[in-house]
Design an enzyme around this catalytic site. Structure first.
Site, PDB file in Angstrom:
ATOM      1  CE  LYS A  94      -4.044  -2.037   2.336  1.00 49.90           C
ATOM      2  NZ  LYS A  94      -3.528  -3.347   2.831  1.00 49.90           N
ATOM      3  CG  ASP A  97       5.876   9.494   0.486  1.00 48.69           C
ATOM      4  OD1 ASP A  97       5.893  10.632  -0.039  1.00 48.69           O
ATOM      5  OD2 ASP A  97       6.219   9.274   1.655  1.00 48.69           O
ATOM      6  NE  ARG A 236      -8.742 -11.512  10.589  1.00 48.72           N
ATOM      7  CZ  ARG A 236      -9.143 -10.322  11.019  1.00 48.72           C
ATOM      8  NH1 ARG A 236      -9.178 -10.067  12.306  1.00 48.72           N
ATOM      9  NH2 ARG A 236      -9.511  -9.388  10.157  1.00 48.72           N
TER      10      ARG A 236
END
Length: 267
Positions: A94, A97, A236
């Protein structure tokens, strides 16, 4: 409009070698499951991937949460597992900048992501320079082709990634047809009329749970595939408490593949 072409049909016309490889792999293994393996030790990380490897097309990593990370001890065995089980690697970094900074973040530091991860992702918040910077880093760091996903939508409650932000992110994705292969999103992102064939990968997919109490909202496999998802991202649900990764890997693989067959009219 939700795409109903098969993965093989899409591979044959895609401008990105990364997307071509991924589509062909998915068709050969009959899986559109991406395992999100967010654990803190290299041993657990590699053990889970060994168990899940036969059922997945992608493994999604957050390599910076591994406490005992080393390139030789973590990445090299990961690459061996990818070769053994025929899956690709997606580092969920992710990036967010300016182009020059992300170029260094992607290619350097401790993790050297561009050297080993087939796919990574980025926010559109800083504009199209982020795509240019990441592409330059990829070309300078590896002889293997790399692909980028843009974060168009998120599955967390209260996310700001919607509406105008999503539309602007789509415009940024259009700046490089070969390097940007698609989106992290909750639905089809369009583009077909303009000649784009974006891969949509969707997190927050669950067969049992509806949420986790920390803002994650789960949708079913059929729900996301019907609305345009190509690859389901499951974490999960595959290895959470009381779950057998081998059993759940097969279960989610079958659910995702059957949903794809229904969408393409093959079932």
């Amino acid at each position: 409009m939700v795409k109903t072409q098969t993965y093989t049909e899409r591979a044959s016309a895609h401008p990105s070698p990364v997307a071509q490889r991924l589509f062909k792999l998915m068709d050969n293994k009959k899986t559109n499951l991406c395992a999100s393996v967010d654990v803190k030790s290299t041993e657990e990380f590699l053990t889970l991937i060994e168990k899940l490897g036969p059922y997945i097309c992608l493994v999604k990593t957050h390599i910076d949460i591994i406490d005992d990370f080393s390139y030789e001890g973590t990445v090299v065995p990961l690459l061996a597992l990818a070769k053994k089980h025929n899956f690709m690697i997606f580092e969920d970094r992710k990036f967010a900048d300016i182009g020059n900074t992300v170029k260094s973040q992607y290619s350097g530091g401790v993790y050297k992501i561009a050297q080993w991860s087939d796919i990574t992702n980025a926010h559109g918040i800083t504009g199209s320079g982020i795509v240019k910077g990441l592409k330059e880093a990829a070309q300078e760091s590896s002889k293997e082709p790399r692909g980028l996903l843009m974060l168009a939508e998120l599955s967390s409650k209260g996310s700001l990634a919607y509406g105008e932000y999503t539309e602007k992110t789509i415009e940024i994705a259009k700046s490089d047809k070969e390097f940007v292969i698609g989106f992290i999103a909750q639905r089809d992102m369009g583009g077909t009329d303009e000649g784009f064939d974006w891969i949509v990968m969707t997190p927050g997919v669950g067969l049992d749970d509806k949420g986790d109490g920390l803002g994650q909202q789960y949708r079913t496999v059929d729900q996301v595939v019907t609305t345009g998802t190509d690859i389901i991202i499951v974490g999960r649900g595959l290895f959470g408490q009381g779950r057998d990764p081998t059993v759940e890997g097969k279960r989610y693989r079958d659910a995702g593949w059957n949903a794809y067959l229904k969408k393409t009219g093959s079932l």
